[in-house]
Design an enzyme around this catalytic site. Structure first.
Site, PDB file in Angstrom:
ATOM      1  N   CYS A 112      -1.055   9.111  -4.983  1.00 35.64           N
ATOM      2  CA  CYS A 112      -0.015   8.857  -5.984  1.00 35.64           C
ATOM      3  C   CYS A 112       0.722   7.566  -5.641  1.00 35.64           C
ATOM      4  O   CYS A 112       1.198   7.396  -4.524  1.00 35.64           O
ATOM      5  CB  CYS A 112       0.974  10.020  -6.030  1.00 35.64           C
ATOM      6  SG  CYS A 112       2.261   9.801  -7.293  1.00 35.64           S
ATOM      7  N   CYS A 131       3.473   6.515  -7.297  1.00 36.14           N
ATOM      8  CA  CYS A 131       4.850   6.510  -7.798  1.00 36.14           C
ATOM      9  C   CYS A 131       5.823   6.098  -6.696  1.00 36.14           C
ATOM     10  O   CYS A 131       5.503   6.131  -5.516  1.00 36.14           O
ATOM     11  CB  CYS A 131       5.227   7.862  -8.398  1.00 36.14           C
ATOM     12  SG  CYS A 131       5.813   9.082  -7.214  1.00 36.14           S
ATOM     13  N   CYS A 156       7.471   9.580  -4.319  1.00 36.54           N
ATOM     14  CA  CYS A 156       6.790  10.363  -3.281  1.00 36.54           C
ATOM     15  C   CYS A 156       6.935   9.723  -1.900  1.00 36.54           C
ATOM     16  O   CYS A 156       6.963   8.501  -1.772  1.00 36.54           O
ATOM     17  CB  CYS A 156       5.298  10.498  -3.599  1.00 36.54           C
ATOM     18  SG  CYS A 156       4.921  11.601  -4.972  1.00 36.54           S
TER      19      CYS A 156
END
Length: 190
Positions: free
Chosen positions: A49, A51, A54
């Protein structure tokens, strides 16, 4: 060519070693009084991920994150060290206040992911958990300061690692969200 550090799990070529992984113990990075959680059962939708929310190991562009049913996650030791990173976020990421590792993030609001907790499987003491299967929110690494002109190299490395890069979630998860929304809105029967 500069080495692109996706995540240690991805960069090492990690492969699942147990087709019947039954859970284990997640441990934060503290050497004294580490936070420990038990995850009963296997994980799902493991992915890289990009993003900006996180937790990522130092020097990594991506996290590796999966989900498990919230009721299967239990704090075993030193839960007093956990605090929610952002109470307004959909995913209530509980991080160790000492080392910063996000230990689990339940979704408690009315959402397709309600009842799931996000975890970082590389924190398992045990081996055998499912390898990442795709990469999500790839473009988001630009928001963290990664150079846009190097994104083709990131996507190429992800694909070479067997991870299809998406700028959202995988098609199966996007279908799940759309189905949940359609049922909630009465467009599809429950």
């Amino acid at each position: 060519m500069t080495m692109i550090a996706i995540h240690p799990t991805v960069d090492s070529g990690y492969r699942a070693t147990d087709t019947a992984f039954s859970g284990g113990t997640l441990v934060c990075a503290c050497t004294s009084r580490p936070v420990k959680l038990r995850v009963k059962g296997d994980i799902a939708h493991n992915h890289a991920c990009g993003c900006t929310k996180c937790w990522k190991p130092e020097g990594s562009l991506f996290s590796v994150v999966a989900v498990a049913p919230t009721e299967s996650v239990e704090v075993l030791e030193h839960g007093d060290k956990l605090a929610v990173v952002d109470p307004s976020a959909l995913i209530q990421r509980h991080a160790c206040t000492q080392c910063g590792v996000h230990m689990y993030g339940p979704v408690e609001r009315d959402h397709p992911f309600k009842g799931l907790a996000f975890i970082h499987p590389e924190r398992f003491e045990e081996k055998g958990w499912a390898a990442p299967g795709f990469a999500a929110f790839v473009s988001s690494i630009i928001e963290a300061g990664f150079s846009p002109d190097k994104m083709s190299g990131v996507r190429a490395k992800l694909k070479d690692s067997g991870l299809e890069p998406y700028d959202c979630l995988s098609p199966a998860l996007m279908d799940y969200i759309a189905t949940w929304t359609a049922k909630k809105n009465g467009v599809l029967a429950n």
